[in-house]
Each structure stands twice: as C-alpha cells, then as structure tokens.
Write a protein that holds these residues in place. Sequence first.
Motif, PDB file in Angstrom:
ATOM      1  N   ALA A 114      34.836  37.791  29.875  1.00 58.80           N
ATOM      2  CA  ALA A 114      36.232  37.820  30.540  1.00 58.80           C
ATOM      3  C   ALA A 114      36.232  38.717  31.656  1.00 58.80           C
ATOM      4  O   ALA A 114      37.034  38.202  32.573  1.00 58.80           O
ATOM      5  CB  ALA A 114      36.967  38.261  29.396  1.00 58.80           C
ATOM      6  N   ASP A 115      35.419  39.640  31.747  1.00 61.46           N
ATOM      7  CA  ASP A 115      35.598  40.471  33.008  1.00 61.46           C
ATOM      8  C   ASP A 115      34.031  41.051  33.597  1.00 61.46           C
ATOM      9  O   ASP A 115      33.950  42.119  33.039  1.00 61.46           O
ATOM     10  CB  ASP A 115      36.747  41.547  33.185  1.00 61.46           C
ATOM     11  CG  ASP A 115      36.670  42.006  34.305  1.00 61.46           C
ATOM     12  OD1 ASP A 115      35.879  41.828  35.378  1.00 61.46           O
ATOM     13  OD2 ASP A 115      37.684  43.024  34.651  1.00 61.46           O
ATOM     14  N   LEU A 135      37.446  29.723  29.037  1.00 60.38           N
ATOM     15  CA  LEU A 135      38.062  30.735  29.871  1.00 60.38           C
ATOM     16  C   LEU A 135      38.869  30.296  31.105  1.00 60.38           C
ATOM     17  O   LEU A 135      39.828  30.749  31.559  1.00 60.38           O
ATOM     18  CB  LEU A 135      37.471  31.992  29.950  1.00 60.38           C
ATOM     19  CG  LEU A 135      36.998  32.804  28.806  1.00 60.38           C
ATOM     20  CD1 LEU A 135      36.271  34.112  28.957  1.00 60.38           C
ATOM     21  CD2 LEU A 135      37.841  32.956  27.906  1.00 60.38           C
ATOM     22  N   ASN A 164      46.917  39.960  30.989  1.00 62.45           N
ATOM     23  CA  ASN A 164      45.760  39.612  31.706  1.00 62.45           C
ATOM     24  C   ASN A 164      45.481  38.226  30.810  1.00 62.45           C
ATOM     25  O   ASN A 164      44.636  38.332  29.774  1.00 62.45           O
ATOM     26  CB  ASN A 164      44.669  40.272  31.654  1.00 62.45           C
ATOM     27  CG  ASN A 164      43.193  39.514  32.359  1.00 62.45           C
ATOM     28  OD1 ASN A 164      43.304  38.499  32.318  1.00 62.45           O
ATOM     29  ND2 ASN A 164      42.570  40.610  33.289  1.00 62.45           N
ATOM     30  N   LYS A 165      45.963  36.862  31.324  1.00 61.76           N
ATOM     31  CA  LYS A 165      45.811  35.804  30.400  1.00 61.76           C
ATOM     32  C   LYS A 165      44.259  35.576  29.965  1.00 61.76           C
ATOM     33  O   LYS A 165      44.188  34.821  28.876  1.00 61.76           O
ATOM     34  CB  LYS A 165      46.214  34.766  31.507  1.00 61.76           C
ATOM     35  CG  LYS A 165      47.610  34.864  31.763  1.00 61.76           C
ATOM     36  CD  LYS A 165      47.968  33.644  32.596  1.00 61.76           C
ATOM     37  CE  LYS A 165      47.046  33.032  33.923  1.00 61.76           C
ATOM     38  NZ  LYS A 165      47.408  32.241  34.667  1.00 61.76           N
ATOM     39  N   ARG A 166      43.597  35.801  30.734  1.00 62.96           N
ATOM     40  CA  ARG A 166      41.808  35.570  30.522  1.00 62.96           C
ATOM     41  C   ARG A 166      41.377  36.341  29.473  1.00 62.96           C
ATOM     42  O   ARG A 166      40.861  35.852  28.661  1.00 62.96           O
ATOM     43  CB  ARG A 166      41.238  35.843  31.864  1.00 62.96           C
ATOM     44  CG  ARG A 166      39.835  35.153  31.773  1.00 62.96           C
ATOM     45  CD  ARG A 166      39.235  35.380  33.126  1.00 62.96           C
ATOM     46  NE  ARG A 166      37.784  34.793  33.216  1.00 62.96           N
ATOM     47  CZ  ARG A 166      37.451  33.640  33.455  1.00 62.96           C
ATOM     48  NH1 ARG A 166      38.379  32.827  34.009  1.00 62.96           N
ATOM     49  NH2 ARG A 166      36.266  33.164  33.228  1.00 62.96           N
ATOM     50  N   ILE A 167      41.807  37.509  29.311  1.00 63.33           N
ATOM     51  CA  ILE A 167      41.562  38.481  28.593  1.00 63.33           C
ATOM     52  C   ILE A 167      42.357  38.142  27.285  1.00 63.33           C
ATOM     53  O   ILE A 167      41.693  38.081  25.942  1.00 63.33           O
ATOM     54  CB  ILE A 167      42.030  40.172  28.661  1.00 63.33           C
ATOM     55  CG1 ILE A 167      40.899  40.374  29.863  1.00 63.33           C
ATOM     56  CG2 ILE A 167      41.362  41.197  27.585  1.00 63.33           C
ATOM     57  CD1 ILE A 167      39.948  41.314  29.924  1.00 63.33           C
ATOM     58  N   GLY A 175      44.120  37.594  35.411  1.00 61.01           N
ATOM     59  CA  GLY A 175      43.176  36.460  35.036  1.00 61.01           C
ATOM     60  C   GLY A 175      43.542  35.069  35.661  1.00 61.01           C
ATOM     61  O   GLY A 175      43.103  34.100  35.232  1.00 61.01           O
ATOM     62  N   SER A 176      44.240  35.275  36.853  1.00 66.93           N
ATOM     63  CA  SER A 176      44.454  34.152  37.561  1.00 66.93           C
ATOM     64  C   SER A 176      43.346  33.951  38.735  1.00 66.93           C
ATOM     65  O   SER A 176      43.593  34.291  39.721  1.00 66.93           O
ATOM     66  CB  SER A 176      45.651  33.922  38.334  1.00 66.93           C
ATOM     67  OG  SER A 176      46.749  34.260  37.308  1.00 66.93           O
ATOM     68  N   TYR A 187      43.378  38.712  40.198  1.00 67.62           N
ATOM     69  CA  TYR A 187      42.160  38.688  39.411  1.00 67.62           C
ATOM     70  C   TYR A 187      42.457  39.379  38.059  1.00 67.62           C
ATOM     71  O   TYR A 187      42.105  38.922  36.895  1.00 67.62           O
ATOM     72  CB  TYR A 187      41.265  39.414  40.234  1.00 67.62           C
ATOM     73  CG  TYR A 187      39.829  39.600  39.515  1.00 67.62           C
ATOM     74  CD1 TYR A 187      39.010  38.615  39.338  1.00 67.62           C
ATOM     75  CD2 TYR A 187      39.824  40.789  38.425  1.00 67.62           C
ATOM     76  CE1 TYR A 187      37.710  38.625  38.588  1.00 67.62           C
ATOM     77  CE2 TYR A 187      38.638  40.862  37.892  1.00 67.62           C
ATOM     78  CZ  TYR A 187      37.476  39.886  38.037  1.00 67.62           C
ATOM     79  OH  TYR A 187      36.368  39.936  37.091  1.00 67.62           O
ATOM     80  N   HIS A 188      43.276  40.596  38.085  1.00 74.81           N
ATOM     81  CA  HIS A 188      43.390  41.417  36.852  1.00 74.81           C
ATOM     82  C   HIS A 188      44.530  40.890  36.097  1.00 74.81           C
ATOM     83  O   HIS A 188      44.850  41.291  34.958  1.00 74.81           O
ATOM     84  CB  HIS A 188      43.882  42.920  37.097  1.00 74.81           C
ATOM     85  CG  HIS A 188      42.435  43.403  37.671  1.00 74.81           C
ATOM     86  ND1 HIS A 188      41.535  43.808  36.940  1.00 74.81           N
ATOM     87  CD2 HIS A 188      42.412  43.835  38.997  1.00 74.81           C
ATOM     88  CE1 HIS A 188      40.650  44.167  37.748  1.00 74.81           C
ATOM     89  NE2 HIS A 188      41.122  44.411  38.996  1.00 74.81           N
TER      90      HIS A 188
END
Length: 772
Positions: A486-487, A757, A434-437, A275-276, A272-273
């Motif tokens: 993003a989170d 995202l 973190n890919k998402r961030i 970004g997956s 999760y952290h």
Amino acid sequence: DSSFLHFHESECDIGGSSSCESVLSLNTEKILSQAKLLAEQKRFPFATDNDNTNEELAIAYVLIGNGLYDEAIQHFSTMLQEEPELVSAIYGRGIAYGKKGLHDMKNAELALFELSRVISLEPDHPEVFEQRAEILSPLGRISEALSDLTKAIQLQPSARLYRHRGTLYFISEDYATAHEDFQHSLELNKNQPIAMLYKGLTFFHRGLLKEAIESFKEALKQKADFIDAYKSLGQAYRELGNFDAATENFQKALLLNQNHVQTLQLKGMMLYHHGSLDEALKNFKRCLQLEPYNEVCQYMKGLSHVAMGQFYEGIKAQTKVMLNDPLPGQKASPEYLKVKYLREYSRYLHAHLDTPLTEYNTDLDLPGNFKDHWAKNLPFLIENYEEQPGLQPHIKDVLFQNFESYKPDVQELICVADHLGSMMQYETPGFLPNKRIHRAMGLATLEVMQAVQRTWANSKVRMNGKTRLMQWRDMFDIAVKWRRIADPDQPVLWLDQMPARSLSRGFNNHINLIRGQVINMRYLEYFEKILHFIKDRILVYHGANNPKGLLEVREALEKVHKVEDLLPIMKFNSKTRDGFTVNTKVPSLKDQGKEYDGFTITITGDKVGNILFSVETQTTEERTQLYHAEIDALYKDLTAKGKILILSAELGEVDAVCNLILSLVYYFYNLMPLSRGSSVIAYSVIMGALMASGKEVSGKIPKGKLVDFEAMTAPGSEAFSKIARSWMNLKSISPSYKSLPSVSETFPTLRTMIEVLNTDSSHCLKKTIVVV
C-alpha cells in the motif's frame, strides 16, 4: 515599516551594461538635488548642526540609495579623513559595506566594525543595534543578534523590533519565547499579517494545532490574499487529519498563485498520504515544471509512480534524485538519503510482479544489511552490496483496471474491504485517513479470516514455497504483505529477521512525546496515564533506595500535574539528576507471576528546562524469544479452541476464542516486532480472526484512542481485552461473508494487488453494501 535605509534601488547594476557607466555623470544633478532636499529636512541618521557637512553627508546617503555603494564609501572616507569621529559618516560607511553584500566576509567584518564604532560613540540609538543585528543574523551569529535586538528594545520598544527578535527566536526553535515577542509586537501594532502568521507558526511547531489555525485565520482577516497563511492553514488541517479543510485551503492558495511551488508540494504530499495517487502525481509534475530540481517533488513523483506499478517512470524520477549529490559539507536531504533504498526495493518489486506471492518471502530475499540500514534510516553505505538487477523489459508495468472489469463477486469483495478498512481509522489529531491503506487492510482482514477458517478446518496453507499448517506469523504476514504494497516508501520489516549483529545491539522503536517545546499531538490522550505510572515507579524506587526521604518525595509528587513538573523531583537523587528511565512491565499468561519488559519511558531535562519525554520498545533477541514463547502458547490454544468452535458454536467457546485473539495481539503490540505499521497490521489480524470465529467488529475506535498505546499502557492482557471489547461492539457475522471469493486466489501476485489498490471504487457508495 522599513528603516530609512530602504531607498528605492536604481534600475542600474553598477559594473553592468555600458549605459550604466555614465550614470554618475548623467545623474550628478539629480543626485545633488536629492541630497539638497535630504540635507534641508535632515532626513538621514546622525545629522549635524553644520549645513555644509549635512549636504556632503546627504550626497553619500543618496549614493547608497541609488546602489552606488563603492562611491558612497569613497565619499564617506574622504569626509572621515578630515573629521575622524563624524558619527553619521562612520554609520553610513558601515551601511554601505553591509549593502555591498555579506557573501563577502570582508564586507561583513567592515560593516560590523563601523557599526560597533558608532555604538561606542553614541550608545543610545536603537536603530544602530538593530542594523548590527541585521548583519549578524545572516552570518549565523544569532545569539549576538538577539542581544543587540534586546538592547534596542530596552532603548525604545517597537512592533518591528519585537517582530524581528521573535523571528530570530523562531529560527532558533525557541517557539515559546518567539511567541511572546510576536504577541508583544501585535499588542503595539495589531495590523501585522506577517507577525500573526508567525505567531500561528509558533503554535504549529509546538503541536498546538487548534491555536495555530485561529492565528492563521486572523492573519487572513488582515490580508485576504495572504498565500502563506492559506498554505499554513492547509498544513495545520492536514496535521489534524482533516482532509477536506486542508484541500480547501491549499486550493485557495493556488487560486491566488497557481505556481506556488510549496503549496503544490504540500498538497501533493497530502494527496499521496490520503491514498489519491493519481491526483498527487498531477501536483508533483506541476511542481517540477516550475522547479525542475525540487528534490521533494521529484522523490514523491518517483514514489507515486512505483506505488501505482509504473516502474519505468518511477525509477527514472528516483535516478534524478540520486544524481543530486549534496555539495561537500552540505547536509544531504531526507529524500536523497531514502532514494537509493526506494530504487532498490522498486527493482525488487518489479522483478516479482508476476511471481505467485506464496512462492517467495521479502524478508528473506532482501539482504540483511540493506534491511537494517533502511529501517534505521541510515545513509546508504553498505559494504559489498550487490544491486538488484535492472528492470527486465519483458515485465510490463501495471495497467489500470476498471472497477467494472471485475466480476460482481470481486466488486463486492472490494466494497466490503473498503468498509472494513475504514473501521481501523484512528479519530485522533495527526492521523489522515488513507483510502489506499483502508482498502489494503480491509482485504488483509478478509484474507486473514479465510486463512484462519481454513486452518481451524485442518486445511494447510501455502507460504514461502511450502505447504503447511498456518503459524501465527503467517497470519500476521498476510497483513504485512498488504501494508507493504500500500505504501512502498515505508520499510515494513520483521525485526527478528534482521542481521544478528543488529539484533544483539537492540533495535529501537522510538517515539518522542515531548521534545523541547514540541508536543506530539497524537499521544496527548496518554500523557496522564503514563504520568501516573511514572509517579508510582518513583515512589517504589524511593521506598527501596531512599526510605528516609519518601515522605518528602510523596509530597512533591502530589504537586506534579504535568510531565515537566517531574524535573525538580529528579534532583532528589544523584542518580536521576539528569533524567531517568522507567520500564513498564508486561505480565506473562504462560508463567504466572513472571513479567517481561514492556516499553521504556525516558525523561531528561536540560538547564533551561527543555524536556525530552519519549517512549521506546527495544527489540533484543532475548526479549523477542520471551514474547514469541507467549504468543506461541496462545496461538496453540487458539487453534485448538478454534477447531472445537468450527464443530460447535457454543457461546462460551466464542468468548474464550475472542479473549485468546486479543491476548495474542496484546503481546504482539508490546513486542512491536515490525519496523513500521505494527498498529494497523495487528488490528486487521484482530478483525479477521474474530470474523473467523463468527464475530464482526461493528464499533469504531473511539476518538483519541490508539490501539497500540491501549495495549502498551494496559496492566495486562485481560485489561486490554476488556477495553478493546468495550468499543468493538461485537456482533454475529453476516452469512454473506461466506460467499465472498478467496482473497489470496483473486489477488495471487503483486500485479493483481496493485491493480486492486489502484481501482476507483466510488461505485461502492452507490451500491448498498450487503455486509454491514
């Protein structure tokens, strides 16, 4: 390794099925023959010189071994009526009471009473002290258990005793002493994977991750299929920020046992952290199949769904956590405390999925007390709170968007954003990429660039339902919007928009650098810098308040090389005996010679030498206004210079604009105006505004450096600009940025933001990025 007491338990549960009732009559012969053997070999504690007595005692010990505790107690009691000081019988009866079960206080008290009698009659037997410690520790009487084990060690040190005592120190969070005991234990018997694992954990909990990793690897050499060691190794690598090594070790643990719930939970949290979210969800679902009431997995499942825009599933999982009320007197779990905030915020996000982002403002919409309690992580007790409306069926969940379904120029935008976001990654232990961030903050950078360019060309922006010229807060709000979505677990809120009551008390951003024996790895690089600063302040203080003792203080300070060494110096002055606080100062650019409060450093120590070394920024209304005035002046100057720059790109102008951007953000960092995420938000604003001025950041943030701490520990804005520019390696921007589509028009709603995202962009690696 086990004590003589661990006879194998019988298959039979006393008081259970009918086949067990006749166990005694059936097994009398067996019991007698076992007892005969035991008596002949004197293989039980405190055997006597009398063969008949020994046989009688042995019968009772065999009864214990077969789980027949009441019968054993009866047998010992009969013997004690004839011989009240028969040590072996007193001891055996104590053991039988302990085995009956400590959940009944009466058993525990009787066991302790008997063992204490044995000690008064035979004070030199280590096993009795150890046995008593084994009963005291589950009752929470740790200090008494520790002194019993210490006595046992004095009588006859052994690897087991040291390990046992080390475990109790570990439970008491005295990791340094626990470490010494595990070390002694391993010196006496080096082949003990469990002691080696615990030794590693004493490092892990003190923030000494590299040492922990060595110990976990050592434990695995001793026991190749040691699941807990793989799990701990995975966790240590995750804390270091090494995603690949952590994944590999979590995988090894799961290969040994695919149903190892703790590993599934930790691996899911890490994914999760990272970004997956899709991968993380698989782990949480598997965890819940095995343990339906696991609160952490349930909370994280709800969070992952919501972050991906799957609100129906998300809120269902959150509601399950809410129903898990703690029992009276039981401490609520962190998940239980957070879940109501997440559910309310999830409902709010769902209701706004398709509302244009320019038409509303989360900080103004969410109730003040809700924001205040959420940011402070308080229990959800909010007077007259009106719940957010439930999910409206006409608003559908977010659907997965294929990367190929985006137009080529939008694909380009996404790939550029991924690259820009990766430039913000801290190369410091404790920061997991973190890919998402990265994607979110890369898009924020591009949106800031486009908005600043429009402003310098005299165009207005649309914000909060109004069309107007962009203010500095609008610029940061672009990055806030992306960081928030993003989170959704983290409350990213403007502190000056909190209720007045909360602000008047001051809102603290608090970071522990050292707490007791726990060192915060993330900030290690800054300990020395902060220590120098503290030494200077101490000299200034004594120069003003204690001129006579100045020389003595100065000499003492020369011997100070680490924070703990400061504790004795505090004793020089009655006011600082229990600790002291030091404020950093932030010089004003607007009013030369004026200084503002930066952050507060606190050092306190207790009698045992445990230290609390922490920093915090206090957001009060007055401090906020002073900083705002500073940022306002810089932003006004920046806009004026930016407008000139658009017309004529002279080098001197570019340089001046660059320094104004860095100075403005220097005050933002020192103000710390957000409840979370200030650091990456400010850095994306730096990058975006610099790109608007024609300069691109091409250098990565150096290993060990944290931009917020660089700003907070720099003597002034010029010093900060100089440091930041030293690694940014500014280059002229590539013209292809101009042709990128508008971020705010491409992603005008929360739905479109979540979609982008979620989309998988592994294709970006295959395409060569034009903009590098």
